[in-house]
Scaffold this active site. Structure first.
Site, PDB file in Angstrom:
ATOM      1  N   GLU A   1     -88.216  90.684 -67.818  1.00 49.99           N
ATOM      2  CA  GLU A   1     -88.300  91.969 -67.124  1.00 49.99           C
ATOM      3  C   GLU A   1     -88.658  91.840 -65.644  1.00 49.99           C
ATOM      4  O   GLU A   1     -89.506  92.560 -65.121  1.00 49.99           O
ATOM      5  CB  GLU A   1     -89.312  92.880 -67.840  1.00 49.99           C
ATOM      6  CG  GLU A   1     -88.897  93.189 -69.280  1.00 49.99           C
ATOM      7  CD  GLU A   1     -89.904  94.043 -70.027  1.00 49.99           C
ATOM      8  OE1 GLU A   1     -91.087  94.058 -69.631  1.00 49.99           O
ATOM      9  OE2 GLU A   1     -89.510  94.696 -71.015  1.00 49.99           O
ATOM     10  N   VAL A   2     -88.008  90.904 -64.968  1.00 50.03           N
ATOM     11  CA  VAL A   2     -88.184  90.804 -63.516  1.00 50.03           C
ATOM     12  C   VAL A   2     -87.384  91.930 -62.861  1.00 50.03           C
ATOM     13  O   VAL A   2     -86.170  92.030 -63.047  1.00 50.03           O
ATOM     14  CB  VAL A   2     -87.716  89.436 -62.996  1.00 50.03           C
ATOM     15  CG1 VAL A   2     -87.893  89.358 -61.476  1.00 50.03           C
ATOM     16  CG2 VAL A   2     -88.484  88.308 -63.685  1.00 50.03           C
TER      17      VAL A   2
END
Length: 400
Positions: free
Chosen positions: A189-190
């Site tokens: 989840e960058v």
């Protein structure tokens, strides 16, 4: 150790707590685990968990044929792990001065697990979910005004040499405490938009001819030799693969989304873990569902096999090394932890231990009900799954 635990489960605990019985007839047990990695994810960042909860969880894991505690130690919300090299991480990032885990406590947890056949694999998620890192060291993270309203959007700054100088000290420090060969570095989840919302980062990206994916690739390439020097096998979430980042095939990749992703990873030569279908925090009915439509979540997990809907060769199947039940910590703390985890997590442990054709939920209900009472008698606050009676060794407040 696993055999002795199986033997202990042959004991019949009657209502008479002073005498017990065991089958006197010849009993032959032929048993072996199906997968070598049978893990449980514990999140101590969304809520601080008391050390007693951690030790009790290790006990319950050993009672239930798990062999790995995946300790998701820090996240955007808090940084409770004390670092001697970067003390402000916990001094500013923990919820409170007392809500921290010292080096001595971590060593005790690792030793306690080892004595009970439970590996302790830490996770320090990077570069995403890094807001708490920046509380003590603001330059470590990126300021992105359009995304800061959600602290989970804030990543590490991948453009500064100081970020890697910090990691080159911090990772070896943690590697000495967590002695297992594996070290989880997240990668999930960058939020690329945060990097693209920061003028300094975008200028660096343009100067180096990189887009956001290329920048993430650069970060992973810089961290890889740090882990190698610390003699650690990296574990990452599937998101890096999904984003198009090229990670070495010696990495272990953990899947959370679906079995088609697991198959794609295996086909690409990666060893994989699956957490898909094994999130213990997903225990409420979906919007629009009534209680009567809601199946007990342990049954959903029990019916989810790591190899469902896959088409793999025997050699590829060997790359699926196991899975993990995951209890993310948004809605659990020490007060309700046991009852939310146990005995539902045991549905995953049996799925990862037993043969693929052991699927009868009626039989499993009988075993799970009995095991719930067994671990409750051993001090784990496990909740019932069906109406039953479990004779617990406690003294009531009032006797009639």
């Amino acid at each position: 150790m696993r055999g002795l635990e199986t033997f202990s489960q042959l004991v019949d605990y009657s209502d008479n707590s002073t005498s017990y019985s065991i089958n006197c007839l010849p009993t032959i047990i032929s048993d072996t685990p199906r997968f070598p990695w049978r893990g449980f994810l514990m999140d101590t960042a969304r809520h601080y968990l008391l050390p007693s909860t951690i030790f009790r969880t290790i006990d319950a894991l050993s009672y239930s044929k798990f062999n790995t505690l995946h300790w998701h130690a820090v996240d955007a919300e808090s940084f409770p792990v004390i670092s001697d090299t970067y003390p402000l991480l916990s001094q500013e990032g923990a919820y409170a001065p007392s809500a921290v885990y010292s080096h001595e406590l971590i060593k005790a947890v690792v030793a306690y697990g080892k004595e009970r056949g439970i590996r302790v694999v830490p996770e320090f998620d990077m570069p995403g979910h890094a807001y708490s890192w920046g509380k003590g060291y603001p330059d470590l993270v990126v300021d992105c005004p359009d995304y800061n309203s959600n602290i989970n959007n804030v990543p590490l700054n991948p453009t500064l040499n100081s970020t890697y100088t910090m990691l080159a000290s911090f990772i070896p420090e943690m590697a000495k405490l967590f002695t297992d060969d594996c070290f989880h570095i997240g990668g999930d989840e960058v939020v690329f938009g945060c990097w693209e919302d920061n003028a300094q980062v975008t200028a660096w990206m343009q100067q180096n001819g990189l887009d956001a994916v290329g920048t993430l690739q650069y970060f992973e390439d810089m961290v890889a030799p740090i882990l190698s020097k610390a003699n650690k096998n990296p574990v990452v979430w599937e998101d890096l693969f999904d984003d198009g980042v090229n990670v070495p095939t010696q990495y272990i990749v953990e899947v959370w989304s679906d079995q088609s992703t697991l198959q794609s990873l295996v086909k690409a030569g990666y060893r994989t873990l699956t957490a898909y279908g094994y999130y213990l925090n997903n225990q409420e009915p979906s919007p629009g569902e009534t209680t009567s439509q809601w199946v007990d979540t342990w049954k959903l997990m029990y019916s989810t096999d790591p190899l469902d809907n896959t088409s793999l060769t025997p050699e590829e199947i060997d790359l699926v090394i196991g899975g993990e039940a995951a209890m993310w910590g948004e809605q659990v703390e020490s007060l309700n932890y046991d009852s939310r985890v146990w005995p539902r997590a045991c549905a995953v442990s049996e799925r990862l231990w037993s043969p693929q054709d052991v699927v009868d939920q009626t039989d499993a209900t009988t075993r799970l009900t009995e095991h719930r009472c067994r671990i409750a008698r051993r001090g784990v606050g496990a909740s019932p799954i069906v109406p039953d009676y479990c004779s617990l060794p406690y003294t009531p407040y009032v006797e009639f």
